[in-house]
Design a protein around this motif. Structure first.
Motif, PDB file in Angstrom:
ATOM      1  N   HIS A 182       0.826  -1.215   0.000  1.00 40.26           N
ATOM      2  CA  HIS A 182       0.000   0.000   0.000  1.00 40.26           C
ATOM      3  C   HIS A 182       0.855   1.258   0.000  1.00 40.26           C
ATOM      4  O   HIS A 182       0.562   2.228  -0.703  1.00 40.26           O
ATOM      5  N   HIS A 183       1.944   1.217   0.772  1.00 42.52           N
ATOM      6  CA  HIS A 183       2.798   2.400   0.887  1.00 42.52           C
ATOM      7  C   HIS A 183       3.947   2.406  -0.136  1.00 42.52           C
ATOM      8  O   HIS A 183       4.845   3.242  -0.040  1.00 42.52           O
ATOM      9  N   ILE A 223       6.543   0.542  -0.639  1.00 39.95           N
ATOM     10  CA  ILE A 223       7.865   0.442  -0.007  1.00 39.95           C
ATOM     11  C   ILE A 223       8.756  -0.406  -0.918  1.00 39.95           C
ATOM     12  O   ILE A 223       8.908  -1.613  -0.737  1.00 39.95           O
ATOM     13  N   ASP A 224       9.315   0.243  -1.905  1.00 42.26           N
ATOM     14  CA  ASP A 224      10.014  -0.447  -2.987  1.00 42.26           C
ATOM     15  C   ASP A 224      11.523  -0.556  -2.771  1.00 42.26           C
ATOM     16  O   ASP A 224      12.268  -0.888  -3.703  1.00 42.26           O
ATOM     17  N   ASN A 225      11.966  -0.302  -1.548  1.00 48.05           N
ATOM     18  CA  ASN A 225      13.379  -0.504  -1.195  1.00 48.05           C
ATOM     19  C   ASN A 225      13.528  -1.667  -0.217  1.00 48.05           C
ATOM     20  O   ASN A 225      14.516  -1.789   0.488  1.00 48.05           O
ATOM     21  N   LEU A 226      12.520  -2.544  -0.198  1.00 44.00           N
ATOM     22  CA  LEU A 226      12.502  -3.724   0.662  1.00 44.00           C
ATOM     23  C   LEU A 226      12.591  -4.985  -0.194  1.00 44.00           C
ATOM     24  O   LEU A 226      11.797  -5.167  -1.121  1.00 44.00           O
ATOM     25  N   PHE A 238      -1.070  -9.591  -3.274  1.00 43.15           N
ATOM     26  CA  PHE A 238      -0.901  -8.535  -2.278  1.00 43.15           C
ATOM     27  C   PHE A 238      -0.146  -7.335  -2.835  1.00 43.15           C
ATOM     28  O   PHE A 238       0.091  -6.365  -2.130  1.00 43.15           O
ATOM     29  N   GLY A 239       0.278  -7.393  -4.101  1.00 46.28           N
ATOM     30  CA  GLY A 239       0.880  -6.234  -4.748  1.00 46.28           C
ATOM     31  C   GLY A 239       2.388  -6.189  -4.736  1.00 46.28           C
ATOM     32  O   GLY A 239       2.979  -5.109  -4.885  1.00 46.28           O
ATOM     33  N   TRP A 240       3.024  -7.333  -4.574  1.00 49.91           N
ATOM     34  CA  TRP A 240       4.482  -7.408  -4.565  1.00 49.91           C
ATOM     35  C   TRP A 240       5.010  -7.913  -5.907  1.00 49.91           C
ATOM     36  O   TRP A 240       4.318  -8.611  -6.648  1.00 49.91           O
ATOM     37  N   GLY A 267      12.934   0.631  -6.371  1.00 49.05           N
ATOM     38  CA  GLY A 267      12.536   1.929  -6.903  1.00 49.05           C
ATOM     39  C   GLY A 267      11.436   1.866  -7.940  1.00 49.05           C
ATOM     40  O   GLY A 267      11.129   2.875  -8.586  1.00 49.05           O
ATOM     41  N   THR A 268      10.794   0.710  -8.086  1.00 49.52           N
ATOM     42  CA  THR A 268       9.742   0.569  -9.101  1.00 49.52           C
ATOM     43  C   THR A 268       8.346   0.488  -8.474  1.00 49.52           C
ATOM     44  O   THR A 268       7.427  -0.081  -9.051  1.00 49.52           O
ATOM     45  N   GLU A 269       8.215   1.039  -7.274  1.00 51.92           N
ATOM     46  CA  GLU A 269       6.937   1.264  -6.595  1.00 51.92           C
ATOM     47  C   GLU A 269       6.259   0.012  -6.024  1.00 51.92           C
ATOM     48  O   GLU A 269       5.104   0.081  -5.600  1.00 51.92           O
TER      49      GLU A 269
END
Length: 280
Positions: free
Chosen positions: A165-166, A168-171, A202-204, A230-232
């Protein structure tokens, strides 16, 4: 470090694992042996780390071990990569040691950022740390490792939803898919279904390592994951490993999740693992 030397480190780390668990007659060798290639690749090749350890991790890649029971492999890799003296591995699980059965923070052991004795919490911590880096304009990456059986814990899925949702594309969260947990196979204890479909829903972004005990494949997949930063979308690596990898009689069974070898088993295991860097 080149591929051949990484493999040598992995062999020595496996020797450390077996010795540590044997000497204190307590610990979790199975999952530790299975995740050796991943942690060696991460600490000796992939992560950008500062020479001095600081809890805030500002300006460097950081790692969270969620399945904290595989502390033997974590401690060995931390010591072998310079966080604390290798000789300290001999204190594993002993009174007043900094190397407790599950990593803790009050001993201030360099390299350990969270206490991870209770399963299911690491995804939340990793997502929060990665969000903090984004808010602070820190371009470094947060890595985490989780067991497949650990995903039985509902808190994981709240964090997985939160991270997507947030954006967090650096995880980069890696799941050790060995199909085993303390009471048996994951399919029998609680069938997880398709983890690829679940994380995707879940959007990953999802990558897969077919052989998580192949150093080259682990390195290639981690490199591919870094490209997706970095790709959202947060990134998940499904890493298929063999519990007990490297020791024939420990491989592929939940029975070596959390027991120590006897003397005969210890000697048999060590005979299968080449000494490459020198034992502690």
């Amino acid at each position: 470090m080149d591929l051949n030397n990484l493999k040598k480190v992995a062999s020595q780390v496996r020797r450390d694992i077996v010795r540590m668990v044997y000497e204190c007659q307590s610990g979790h060798p199975g999952g530790s042996l299975g995740c050796t290639e991943f942690l060696v690749a991460l600490y000796f090749d992939v992560m950008k780390r500062n020479a001095d350890f600081h809890m805030d991790g500002i300006g460097e890649d950081i790692f969270f071990l969620s399945n904290g029971h595989i502390s033997p492999v974590f401690y060995s890799v931390l010591a072998r990569s310079g966080y604390f003296p290798i000789e300290e591995l001999s204190t594993f699980r002993k009174i007043d040691s900094r190397l407790q059965g599950h990593p803790t923070t009050h001993e201030h052991l360099p390299g350990v950022r969270i206490a991870s004795g209770s399963l299911g919490q690491g995804m939340s911590v990793a997502a929060g740390a990665a969000m903090a880096k984004k808010l602070n304009k820190d371009s470094s990456i947060v890595y985490s490792l989780h067991g497949d059986g650990e995903l039985d814990e509902g808190q994981n899925w709240e964090a997985i939803m939160f991270a997507a949702h947030h954006k967090i594309d650096n995880l980069i969260a890696t799941i050790d898919v060995n199909g085993q947990q303390i009471d048996g196979s994951t399919n029998k204890v609680m069938n997880l279904g398709s983890l690829r479909d679940k994380f995707t829903a879940f959007g990953w972004r999802v990558l897969e390592v077919k052989d998580g005990n192949d150093m080259d494949e682990v390195l290639r997949t981690l490199a591919a994951a870094k490209i997706l930063v970095g790709t959202e979308k947060p990134i998940c690596i499904l890493m298929h490993t063999i519990m007990g990898a490297g020791v024939d009689f420990m491989m592929g069974t939940h029975e070596w999740h959390g027991i120590a070898p006897n003397k005969e088993q210890y000697e048999r295991a060590m005979a299968q693992l080449p000494q490459t860097l020198g034992d502690y």
